[in-house]
Design an enzyme around this catalytic site. Structure first.
Site, PDB file in Angstrom:
ATOM      1  N   GLY A 180       0.811  -1.221   0.000  1.00  0.00           N
ATOM      2  CA  GLY A 180       0.000   0.000   0.000  1.00  0.00           C
ATOM      3  C   GLY A 180       0.837   1.260   0.000  1.00  0.00           C
ATOM      4  O   GLY A 180       0.494   2.258   0.619  1.00  0.00           O
ATOM      5  N   SER A 234       0.733  -3.864   5.196  1.00  0.00           N
ATOM      6  CA  SER A 234       1.026  -3.926   6.618  1.00  0.00           C
ATOM      7  C   SER A 234       1.426  -2.532   7.088  1.00  0.00           C
ATOM      8  O   SER A 234       2.478  -2.025   6.699  1.00  0.00           O
ATOM      9  CB  SER A 234       2.163  -4.926   6.844  1.00  0.00           C
ATOM     10  OG  SER A 234       2.804  -4.640   8.047  1.00  0.00           O
ATOM     11  N   ILE A 266       4.779  -2.435   8.784  1.00  0.00           N
ATOM     12  CA  ILE A 266       5.990  -2.340   7.946  1.00  0.00           C
ATOM     13  C   ILE A 266       6.109  -0.931   7.367  1.00  0.00           C
ATOM     14  O   ILE A 266       7.191  -0.368   7.295  1.00  0.00           O
ATOM     15  CB  ILE A 266       5.944  -3.396   6.816  1.00  0.00           C
ATOM     16  CG1 ILE A 266       6.040  -4.793   7.429  1.00  0.00           C
ATOM     17  CG2 ILE A 266       7.061  -3.184   5.805  1.00  0.00           C
ATOM     18  CD1 ILE A 266       5.908  -5.928   6.429  1.00  0.00           C
ATOM     19  N   VAL A 297       7.972   3.298   1.910  1.00  0.00           N
ATOM     20  CA  VAL A 297       9.232   4.033   1.766  1.00  0.00           C
ATOM     21  C   VAL A 297       8.973   5.526   1.975  1.00  0.00           C
ATOM     22  O   VAL A 297       9.648   6.185   2.756  1.00  0.00           O
ATOM     23  CB  VAL A 297       9.867   3.761   0.383  1.00  0.00           C
ATOM     24  CG1 VAL A 297      10.917   4.799   0.052  1.00  0.00           C
ATOM     25  CG2 VAL A 297      10.513   2.394   0.370  1.00  0.00           C
ATOM     26  N   ALA A 313       9.662  13.908  -5.582  1.00  0.00           N
ATOM     27  CA  ALA A 313       9.790  14.672  -6.827  1.00  0.00           C
ATOM     28  C   ALA A 313       9.298  13.793  -7.968  1.00  0.00           C
ATOM     29  O   ALA A 313       9.553  12.598  -7.986  1.00  0.00           O
ATOM     30  CB  ALA A 313      11.238  15.051  -7.054  1.00  0.00           C
ATOM     31  N   LYS A 333       6.741  21.713  -9.972  1.00  0.00           N
ATOM     32  CA  LYS A 333       8.140  21.408 -10.323  1.00  0.00           C
ATOM     33  C   LYS A 333       8.343  21.636 -11.820  1.00  0.00           C
ATOM     34  O   LYS A 333       7.663  21.017 -12.645  1.00  0.00           O
ATOM     35  CB  LYS A 333       8.442  19.946  -9.969  1.00  0.00           C
ATOM     36  CG  LYS A 333       9.789  19.481 -10.501  1.00  0.00           C
ATOM     37  CD  LYS A 333      10.107  18.044 -10.166  1.00  0.00           C
ATOM     38  CE  LYS A 333      11.319  17.593 -10.953  1.00  0.00           C
ATOM     39  NZ  LYS A 333      11.694  16.196 -10.709  1.00  0.00           N
ATOM     40  N   LEU A 376       8.945  -0.452  -6.567  1.00  0.00           N
ATOM     41  CA  LEU A 376      10.282  -0.851  -6.118  1.00  0.00           C
ATOM     42  C   LEU A 376      10.465  -2.361  -6.140  1.00  0.00           C
ATOM     43  O   LEU A 376      11.597  -2.843  -6.216  1.00  0.00           O
ATOM     44  CB  LEU A 376      10.527  -0.314  -4.702  1.00  0.00           C
ATOM     45  CG  LEU A 376      10.506   1.217  -4.588  1.00  0.00           C
ATOM     46  CD1 LEU A 376      10.610   1.661  -3.135  1.00  0.00           C
ATOM     47  CD2 LEU A 376      11.646   1.837  -5.405  1.00  0.00           C
ATOM     48  N   ILE A 435       8.356   6.985  -9.756  1.00  0.00           N
ATOM     49  CA  ILE A 435       6.892   7.048  -9.828  1.00  0.00           C
ATOM     50  C   ILE A 435       6.459   7.022 -11.299  1.00  0.00           C
ATOM     51  O   ILE A 435       5.451   6.426 -11.663  1.00  0.00           O
ATOM     52  CB  ILE A 435       6.363   8.270  -9.053  1.00  0.00           C
ATOM     53  CG1 ILE A 435       6.600   8.009  -7.547  1.00  0.00           C
ATOM     54  CG2 ILE A 435       4.888   8.535  -9.344  1.00  0.00           C
ATOM     55  CD1 ILE A 435       6.314   9.151  -6.629  1.00  0.00           C
TER      56      ILE A 435
HETATM   57  C1  LIG Z   1      16.145   7.418  -1.364  1.00  0.00           C
HETATM   58  C2  LIG Z   1      14.973   7.351  -2.276  1.00  0.00           C
HETATM   59  C3  LIG Z   1      14.506   8.517  -2.876  1.00  0.00           C
HETATM   60  C4  LIG Z   1      13.430   8.460  -3.756  1.00  0.00           C
HETATM   61  N1  LIG Z   1      13.007   9.589  -4.371  1.00  0.00           N
HETATM   62  C5  LIG Z   1      12.064   9.514  -5.323  1.00  0.00           C
HETATM   63  C6  LIG Z   1      11.651  10.648  -6.040  1.00  0.00           C
HETATM   64  O1  LIG Z   1      12.064  11.762  -5.758  1.00  0.00           O
HETATM   65  N2  LIG Z   1      10.739  10.484  -7.027  1.00  0.00           N
HETATM   66  C7  LIG Z   1      10.212   9.263  -7.350  1.00  0.00           C
HETATM   67  O2  LIG Z   1       9.434   9.162  -8.291  1.00  0.00           O
HETATM   68  N3  LIG Z   1      10.545   8.186  -6.639  1.00  0.00           N
HETATM   69  C8  LIG Z   1      11.460   8.273  -5.656  1.00  0.00           C
HETATM   70  N4  LIG Z   1      11.803   7.157  -4.962  1.00  0.00           N
HETATM   71  C9  LIG Z   1      11.086   5.912  -5.200  1.00  0.00           C
HETATM   72  C10 LIG Z   1       9.742   5.973  -4.525  1.00  0.00           C
HETATM   73  O3  LIG Z   1       9.889   6.146  -3.146  1.00  0.00           O
HETATM   74  C11 LIG Z   1       8.984   4.695  -4.792  1.00  0.00           C
HETATM   75  O4  LIG Z   1       9.006   4.398  -6.151  1.00  0.00           O
HETATM   76  C12 LIG Z   1       7.548   4.841  -4.413  1.00  0.00           C
HETATM   77  O5  LIG Z   1       7.413   5.326  -3.124  1.00  0.00           O
HETATM   78  C13 LIG Z   1       6.841   3.523  -4.514  1.00  0.00           C
HETATM   79  O6  LIG Z   1       7.262   2.646  -3.544  1.00  0.00           O
HETATM   80  P1  LIG Z   1       6.525   1.257  -3.492  1.00  0.00           P
HETATM   81  O7  LIG Z   1       5.076   1.501  -3.346  1.00  0.00           O
HETATM   82  O8  LIG Z   1       7.001   0.422  -4.604  1.00  0.00           O
HETATM   83  O9  LIG Z   1       7.123   0.617  -2.150  1.00  0.00           O
HETATM   84  P2  LIG Z   1       6.840   0.983  -0.614  1.00  0.00           P
HETATM   85  O10 LIG Z   1       6.523   2.396  -0.430  1.00  0.00           O
HETATM   86  O11 LIG Z   1       8.001   0.422   0.144  1.00  0.00           O
HETATM   87  O12 LIG Z   1       5.558   0.133  -0.248  1.00  0.00           O
HETATM   88  C14 LIG Z   1       5.642  -1.242  -0.002  1.00  0.00           C
HETATM   89  C15 LIG Z   1       4.335  -1.726   0.586  1.00  0.00           C
HETATM   90  O13 LIG Z   1       4.404  -3.134   0.739  1.00  0.00           O
HETATM   91  C16 LIG Z   1       3.937  -3.477   2.021  1.00  0.00           C
HETATM   92  N5  LIG Z   1       4.561  -4.718   2.471  1.00  0.00           N
HETATM   93  C17 LIG Z   1       5.860  -5.082   2.374  1.00  0.00           C
HETATM   94  N6  LIG Z   1       6.046  -6.263   2.968  1.00  0.00           N
HETATM   95  C18 LIG Z   1       4.821  -6.672   3.411  1.00  0.00           C
HETATM   96  C19 LIG Z   1       4.348  -7.817   4.112  1.00  0.00           C
HETATM   97  N7  LIG Z   1       5.170  -8.802   4.494  1.00  0.00           N
HETATM   98  N8  LIG Z   1       3.038  -7.885   4.416  1.00  0.00           N
HETATM   99  C20 LIG Z   1       2.173  -6.902   4.058  1.00  0.00           C
HETATM  100  N9  LIG Z   1       2.568  -5.802   3.408  1.00  0.00           N
HETATM  101  C21 LIG Z   1       3.869  -5.696   3.093  1.00  0.00           C
HETATM  102  C22 LIG Z   1       4.323  -2.292   2.890  1.00  0.00           C
HETATM  103  O14 LIG Z   1       3.547  -2.253   4.052  1.00  0.00           O
HETATM  104  C23 LIG Z   1       4.020  -1.146   1.949  1.00  0.00           C
HETATM  105  O15 LIG Z   1       2.639  -0.837   2.045  1.00  0.00           O
HETATM  106  C24 LIG Z   1      12.833   7.209  -4.034  1.00  0.00           C
HETATM  107  C25 LIG Z   1      13.276   6.051  -3.394  1.00  0.00           C
HETATM  108  C26 LIG Z   1      14.335   6.110  -2.527  1.00  0.00           C
HETATM  109  C27 LIG Z   1      14.808   4.856  -1.858  1.00  0.00           C
END
Ligand SMILES: Cc1cc2nc3c(=O)[nH]c(=O)nc-3n(C[C@H](O)[C@H](O)[C@H](O)COP(=O)(O)OP(=O)(O)OC[C@H]3O[C@@H](n4cnc5c(N)ncnc54)[C@H](O)[C@@H]3O)c2cc1C
Length: 490
Positions: free
Chosen positions: A13, A39, A42, A45, A50, A78, A325, A338
């Protein structure tokens, strides 16, 4: 094997999970059951602050109003990114989302004048760059056409999307996934939660972040490592209080000894972070360097995130599709994460809305396109590093001399020798963006443009001067960024 998709389970989420769920409940309204499992313990990120202009397209497609979005996410406008100290310490340039006029129909000719010291920096020919330099913002008009994106609070964005997606029928299940139940054909049948509940589905979209619970974990899909070219593998993130009234309408990326630092202005605070390569700088030293740069009072303790640049070999395997990710990460220099989420969602939606069963060919098409998109953006990001003249630390010596991916070496050679900006398919950035980086890093073609002898320099330079003056006059009438945002939010 064809694939049914009546029940779609989104695992995670974060921005990826809720952007996917929102697209599914909007595009396949009433035709599928969408359940998001996450969760809270957990967490997410939450540092994606941006973005890239295509975020506007996504918001429009799912029906999000811009003002409502800016309010909900503490968002700001931006225009692009200001790169400081990448060529040499003390030098900077912008990559904004605008164009440069026709430069007499020849980028080589312009570059030739620039190389000879006759022309002014390219940015002065570009409306959003001049706006960024002066801290101004206005929505694009018919006369001044350009693209723009946002800075926003990623945690608030996910929460905002969650609320809307649930209103449109998405189900939300809280719980920690502790096991993945497999089907006889190797696909995923269900995810098992720590309290014994099982969530079953036909398709699973893995949005579980760096954990990659399904694709990398259960299905063991190998990882394609890019860290030779993109060696950063950690980041310290630390938001600070907003200082003063003015807001920069751009992200700032400043090259440092072992990586680079971001500065991202939001309405209520400023995002700061230091992305570093632990091969070249000790993480503790990176943390100190970030703290020394903060321009406001920290509102949280610095948070460390670790990652490896690259992607899963395949993005869609059997009935599991990874988005966000969990599929890969290319480092945040050009804010493309994103954007890649959105790109994955749009490929997926194209297939799910085609009204036919999905098969192996669809998966292959999806995988092929995703791999190429990652490779193109990888090359574009490497371009920012490899043209540096810095030799003052190990990181910069490494990136200036490392062997480049063939695809990038080829296009750099075409530009350097002939002044040609070659475009492949599945590009994330067009030729204008490539030109902005080549120009910012003072990488000029060697070839003398054939038109050079035909156009007297005074005439050409006069044309440039005319466009520059028109842009300067138009930008001078625009409000400052915080004034414009204030008007919109009121
Ligand atoms: C240092 C850094 C800077 C960044 N800056 C940018 C930026 O400026 N612009 C940009 O476009 N992107 C940026 N990103 C990337 C961006 O943060 C991610 O692409 C975006 O937030 C999407 O993350 P996600 O949803 O894939 O993962 P997450 O936000 O990590 O979400 C993962 C989800 O999975 C769930 N989960 C994991 N394990 C379990 C489990 N066992 N049981 C139940 N649920 C679970 C978690 O609870 C969470 O809801 C950056 C990343 C980093 C590391």
């Amino acid at each position: 094997m064809t694939q049914k998709f009546d029940r779609i389970v989104v695992v995670g989420g974060g921005s990826a999970g809720w952007m996917t769920a929102m697209a599914l409940v909007t595009g396949l309204k009433g035709r599928v059951n969408v359940e998001v499992v996450e969760s809270e313990e957990i967490g997410i990120v939450g540092v994606g602050e941006a973005t890239f202009p295509s975020i506007r397209h996504y918001n429009q497609l799912v029906g999000i109003d811009e003002t409502e979005f800016l309010r909900a996410t503490n968002g700001t406008y931006k225009l692009g990114i200001r790169f400081c100290d990448w060529l040499e310490v003390g030098r900077d340039y912008f990559h904004t989302f605008g164009h440069f006029g026709n430069l007499f129909g020849s980028q080589t000719l312009w570059a030739q004048y620039r190389r000879m010291g006759l022309a002014e920096p390219l940015g002065l020919q570009c409306v959003p760059t001049v706006m960024a330099m002066q801290g101004r913002f206005a929505l694009p008009s018919e006369q001044d056409q350009f693209k723009y994106a946002y800075h926003f609070d990623a945690v608030r964005y996910a929460a905002f999307l969650r609320q809307l997606a649930m209103q449109r029928g998405a189900r939300h299940t809280q719980g920690r996934i502790v096991d993945v139940v497999r089907r006889a054909d190797g696909g995923v049948a269900a995810v098992q939660l720590d309290d014994g509940r099982r969530v079953e589905g036909d398709i699973f979209v893995d949005c579980s972040g760096f954990r990659s619970l399904l694709l990398g974990g259960a299905l063991q899909e190998p990882f394609v490592d890019f860290s030779h070219w993109l060696p950063v593998d950690g980041a310290w993130a630390c938001p600070t209080e907003r200082v003063g009234e003015e807001l920069a309408p751009y992200t700032q990326a400043t090259a440092l000894e072992g990586g680079w630092a971001w500065r991202i202005p939001l309405q209520n605070r400023t995002g700061h972070g230091h992305v570093f390569a632990s091969r070249f700088i000790d993480p503790e030293r990176a943390r100190e360097q970030l703290l020394a740069r903060l321009d406001g009072k920290p509102v949280a303790e610095p948070r460390l995130l670790r990652f490896t640049t690259g992607h899963r070999q395949r993005f869609w395997v059997n009935n599991v599709i990874a988005i966000g990710l969990s599929s890969g990460f290319l480092e945040p220099l050009e804010s493309t994460s994103i954007y890649l989420i959105q790109d994955g969602i749009s490929r997926l939606m194209t297939m799910l809305t085609a009204g036919r069963p999905l098969d192996e060919n669809d998966r292959a098409l999806f995988n092929d396109g995703s791999v190429r998109r990652f490779a193109r953006i990888r090359d574009f990001i490497i371009l920012h590093y490899c043209l540096t003249r810095r030799r003052d630390s190990e990181l910069w010596r490494h990136v200036a001399t490392m062997e480049l991916p063939e695809t990038l070496a080829f296009r750099m050679e075409l530009w350097r020798r002939y002044g040609v900006l070659h475009e492949y398919d599945e590009e994330g950035f067009d030729a204008t963006s490539w030109l902005a980086i080549h120009a910012g890093m003072e990488h000029w073609p060697e070839r003398n443009d054939p038109v050079f002898a035909e156009i007297p320099p005074e005439r050409a330079l006069q044309a440039l001067q005319g466009r520059r003056n028109a842009i300067a006059a138009s930008v001078a009438r625009m409000p400052l960024h915080h004034q414009m945002l204030g008007q919109v939010l009121r």
